[in-house]
Write an enzyme that holds these catalytic residues in place. Structure first.
Site, mmCIF file in Angstrom:
data_model
loop_
_atom_site.group_PDB
_atom_site.id
_atom_site.type_symbol
_atom_site.label_atom_id
_atom_site.label_comp_id
_atom_site.label_asym_id
_atom_site.label_seq_id
_atom_site.Cartn_x
_atom_site.Cartn_y
_atom_site.Cartn_z
ATOM 1 N N CYS A 2 -13.949 7.703 15.246
ATOM 2 C CA CYS A 2 -14.397 8.966 14.638
ATOM 3 C C CYS A 2 -15.741 8.302 14.207
ATOM 4 O O CYS A 2 -15.984 7.396 13.792
ATOM 5 C CB CYS A 2 -13.454 9.742 13.748
ATOM 6 N N ARG A 27 -19.351 8.802 18.565
ATOM 7 C CA ARG A 27 -18.415 7.988 18.221
ATOM 8 C C ARG A 27 -17.296 8.937 18.412
ATOM 9 O O ARG A 27 -16.177 8.444 18.315
ATOM 10 C CB ARG A 27 -18.489 7.699 16.689
ATOM 11 N N TRP A 73 -12.569 11.516 17.586
ATOM 12 C CA TRP A 73 -12.323 11.014 18.764
ATOM 13 C C TRP A 73 -10.807 10.889 18.743
ATOM 14 O O TRP A 73 -10.066 10.257 17.776
ATOM 15 C CB TRP A 73 -12.694 9.617 19.168
ATOM 16 N N ASN A 99 -11.744 7.728 9.574
ATOM 17 C CA ASN A 99 -11.832 6.882 10.898
ATOM 18 C C ASN A 99 -10.871 5.680 10.972
ATOM 19 O O ASN A 99 -10.882 4.981 10.104
ATOM 20 C CB ASN A 99 -13.330 6.440 11.158
ATOM 21 N N GLY A 100 -9.948 5.723 11.851
ATOM 22 C CA GLY A 100 -8.938 4.499 12.123
ATOM 23 C C GLY A 100 -7.728 5.242 12.342
ATOM 24 O O GLY A 100 -7.512 6.033 12.757
ATOM 25 N N GLU A 477 -19.864 -3.856 36.597
ATOM 26 C CA GLU A 477 -20.458 -3.147 35.874
ATOM 27 C C GLU A 477 -21.174 -1.809 36.376
ATOM 28 O O GLU A 477 -21.186 -0.841 35.693
ATOM 29 C CB GLU A 477 -22.001 -3.813 34.815
ATOM 30 N N LYS A 481 -20.209 1.881 35.344
ATOM 31 C CA LYS A 481 -21.198 2.909 34.797
ATOM 32 C C LYS A 481 -21.000 4.202 35.701
ATOM 33 O O LYS A 481 -20.944 5.256 35.335
ATOM 34 C CB LYS A 481 -22.551 2.528 34.999
ATOM 35 N N GLU A 484 -17.754 6.132 34.545
ATOM 36 C CA GLU A 484 -17.778 6.488 32.985
ATOM 37 C C GLU A 484 -18.361 7.763 33.153
ATOM 38 O O GLU A 484 -17.953 8.918 32.521
ATOM 39 C CB GLU A 484 -18.493 5.509 32.248
ATOM 40 N N HIS A 500 -8.206 -8.415 50.982
ATOM 41 C CA HIS A 500 -7.061 -8.749 50.492
ATOM 42 C C HIS A 500 -6.142 -7.499 50.136
ATOM 43 O O HIS A 500 -5.379 -7.560 49.197
ATOM 44 C CB HIS A 500 -7.019 -9.654 49.349
ATOM 45 N N LYS A 597 -18.414 5.734 21.904
ATOM 46 C CA LYS A 597 -19.907 4.753 22.069
ATOM 47 C C LYS A 597 -18.692 3.267 21.269
ATOM 48 O O LYS A 597 -18.849 2.262 22.011
ATOM 49 C CB LYS A 597 -20.689 4.974 21.237
HETATM 50 C C1 AGP Z 1 -19.613 0.817 28.172
HETATM 51 O O1 AGP Z 1 -20.347 1.923 29.056
HETATM 52 C C2 AGP Z 1 -18.680 1.568 27.253
HETATM 53 N N1 AGP Z 1 -19.350 2.280 26.459
HETATM 54 C C3 AGP Z 1 -17.702 0.531 26.721
HETATM 55 O O2 AGP Z 1 -17.075 0.071 27.722
HETATM 56 C C4 AGP Z 1 -18.138 -0.602 25.816
HETATM 57 O O3 AGP Z 1 -18.975 -1.497 26.453
HETATM 58 C C5 AGP Z 1 -16.960 -1.088 25.335
HETATM 59 O O4 AGP Z 1 -16.342 -0.271 24.539
HETATM 60 C C6 AGP Z 1 -17.468 -2.328 24.279
HETATM 61 O O5 AGP Z 1 -18.261 -1.900 23.210
HETATM 62 P P1 AGP Z 1 -19.006 -2.991 22.142
HETATM 63 O O6 AGP Z 1 -20.027 -3.553 23.196
HETATM 64 O O7 AGP Z 1 -19.768 -2.252 21.276
HETATM 65 O O8 AGP Z 1 -18.029 -3.888 21.690
#
Ligand code: AGP
Length: 602
Positions: A2, A27, A73, A99-100, A477, A481, A484, A500, A597
């Site tokens: 959060c 967040r 979150w 947060n936590g 990657e 993307k 996501e 495979h 994020k």
């Molecule tokens: C990627 O688009 C995501 N936001 C997520 O996979 C992110 O890369 C991952 O949580 C790692 O975050 P960081 O680089 O801040 O450690």
């Protein structure tokens, strides 16, 4: 993970709290809430949904010079009004944002229930205001009660609390980030600097175990026993504008389009006389290292694959590990092991935990991060910054490119220091080509046809991305993307893996994006042809004259460059493809559902 904020000072706190929460919404955006104190009690306003929904429920603006705020979150309990923060004690005198994750909340809750406390939510957090209330009635001293309450918590937390009738904010951190913002007229506490960067860039990065008390004209930091602690004041080198959307519809589009600048910053001063130069890591810094472990999550893991491949090719035993699986996948670790934490936010709990495990076994640690002052940077033996500037869009884009470039440069620094390792033969050519990378990215951004291709393929059943060598990192990657932000089924594979099993999923309805790197692409071409034989449209992502283009149905072109960098240009095309597809599906591109994020919980 959060976002929390607190503010005390002169003038009304509400607007500052609300705009601070908006700057923290990357967040988490499941619910939002504030509590403001104005001498006639603590007023709590909260609801499920984004900060904009909270604003619309506020009749006018509550007044008060101090308050706390939260954007959620969900970890414990669904995103409802009841589970939204702030949470209070039964009388509503103590309000808390957190947060936590509190691991022992069920036991604490059962104890407090026996003492007559009533609970309204499913959250772990709600035990905290009740604990503070309990210890206040025992001690009659709020600061002591906060320390007592915090001392009973197990897990991770960044907490801010206000109490009816007291002009003070109480806060504590362990395992979750918390920064103190210092300004003439007001003090701030927040999960991250963008929350108050409009007001001040003077900050104190709080450490685990710190307890903070803010009053209108003073602040003090103590340990759990109440002993005063001094912490250095830093200055943040980001401008609020950097953290703004500017003329773009989405942060993600801005962050894709500003990659040439981000990469120029990443590269600046790191190539000297055909060699790699890192501030604070002079030649010889990695002498004695005989094994390298990269630990990371999500997009950062894909960037770590890029760096790991180059360190492995230099002849050093190298592991690229998913941080969340460190315990079960890590090889032997000792003082000659370098553990590299790749994390843009520098706050990802799984990555921090993996590094702590490695350093507990004697490893030397290096953080490669985008955030100065982040926990990863402060806990590691050394830190290298990727200098991409603030990234707000939940889907990482420019930070992947800046991470991959930083790790590629780092691979040469390490290889240069370790006798058993050999830097790439054509290193000078590789570094020369790197100077052109920002310009090449500009060319891709200007000439890309990803928008049209997204339009033609967006209704497909599934989307597959394949590549080999450095191309595998880009393929994984690209798929991450795509899924996501479009919510569509997308998968990335080492090209050779298709036959495979995954090939069973391939039909006319599943476009296959084949990444060309100018390196080991033969397998990628062969496997693309096998998929084409099952009817799949093949999209080559690479330079004009690459053999893959000859067999493909469509082509996303990138300029010719050194094979170490071609994949990164291909990745920009895949970022644009995902962006345009999500835009056509009208997805909330900057805040995809269920994500955040920076993942500060395990
Ligand atoms: C990627 O688009 C995501 N936001 C997520 O996979 C992110 O890369 C991952 O949580 C790692 O975050 P960081 O680089 O801040 O450690």
């Amino acid at each position: 993970m959060c976002g929390i904020i607190a503010r005390i000072g002169h003038g009304n706190a509400t607007e500052t709290l609300l705009s601070g929460l908006e700057n923290l919404e990357y967040r988490g955006y499941d619910s939002a809430g504030i509590a403001v104190q104005n001498g006639s009690g603590v007023k709590v306003h909260k609801c499920s949904g984004e900060v904009s929904s909270l604003k619309s429920t506020l009749d006018g603006r509550p007044s008060g010079n101090m308050g706390i705020g939260h954007t959620r979150w969900s970890t414990h309990g669904p995103p409802t009004d009841e589970n939204a923060h702030p949470h209070t004690d039964t009388a509503g005198d103590v309000a808390v944002v957190h947060n936590g994750v509190i691991d022992n909340y069920t036991e604490l809750k059962a104890d407090l229930r026996e003492k007559g406390h009533e609970f309204e939510s499913d959250t772990d957090t709600e035990v905290i205001p009740h604990l503070i209330d309990e210890f206040r009635s025992e001690t009659g001293d709020t600061e002591l009660a906060v320390r007592r309450a915090v001392d009973t918590l197990e897990g991770s937390y960044a907490i801010a609390a206000i109490v009816d009738g007291e002009e003070a904010v109480y806060a504590a951190r362990k395992g979750s980030p918390l920064v103190l913002g210092l300004d003439e007229e007001e003090w701030f506490l927040a999960s991250d600097v963008p929350a108050f960067l409009d007001h001040t860039d003077d900050v104190i990065y709080l450490e685990d175990g710190d307890i903070v008390v803010l009053e209108p004209d003073s602040y003090r930091i103590t340990d759990l026993a109440g002993e005063p602690i001094e912490r250095p004041v830093d200055t943040v080198d980001w401008d609020p504008e950097d953290a703004g959307k500017g003329e773009y519809d989405h942060y993600m589009r801005k962050e894709i389009n500003t990659q040439p600048t981000a990469l120029a910053n990443t590269i600046e001063g790191r190539i000297e006389n055909g060699d790699v130069a890192f501030e604070r890591l002079p030649p010889g810094s990695f002498e004695g290292i005989d094994t390298v472990q990269f630990v990371a999550c999500g997009t950062s893991y894909h960037a770590a694959m890029y760096g790991g491949q180059l360190v492995r090719e230099a002849g050093l035993p190298t592991e690229v590990l998913r941080a969340s699986e460190y315990e079960s996948t890590s090889g032997p670790v000792d003082e000659n092991t370098l553990v590299v934490a790749v994390t843009q936010s520098g706050e990802t709990a799984d990555t921090l935990d993996a590094v702590r495990k490695a350093t507990d076994r004697g490893a030397r640690s290096l953080a490669v991060t985008n955030v100065v002052g982040s926990t990863a940077a402060r806990e590691a033996d050394d830190a290298v910054y990727i200098r991409a500037g603030p990234e707000v869009g939940v889907a990482a884009t420019k930070t992947y490119s800046s991470q991959a470039v930083t790790l590629a440069l780092l691979s040469q620094r390490i290889a240069g220091d370790v006798p058993e390792a050999t830097p790439v033969e054509d290193r000078a050519a590789m570094l020369e080509a790197l100077e052109d990378l920002p310009r090449h990215v500009e060319t891709v951004l200007e000439a890309s046809e990803a928008d049209a291709l997204a339009r033609d393929t967006v209704d497909s059943e599934s989307f597959f991305f394949i590549g080999n060598g450095l191309g595998r990192s880009v393929a994984l990657e690209g798929a991450l993307k795509f899924k996501e932000i479009t919510y569509e089924h997308a998968e990335g594979f080492a090209a050779g893996e298709l036959k495979h099993g995954p090939l069973a999923l391939v039909t006319e309805e599943t476009p296959v994006f084949a990444v060309a790197t100018g390196g080991v692409d033969d397998k990628t071409k062969t496997n693309a042809i096998e998929a084409q034989a099952r009817g799949a449209p093949i999209v080559a992502v690479g330079p004009e004259d690459h053999p893959l283009v000859d067999v493909a149905d469509e082509h996303l072109s990138v300029p010719e460059t050194h094979p170490v960098w071609t994949g990164l240009l291909a990745n920009v095309q895949l970022q644009l493809l995902s962006y345009h597809a999500a835009d056509q599906l009208d997805r909330p591109i900057d805040k995809p559902r269920n994500l955040a994020k920076s993942v500060t919980v395990e």
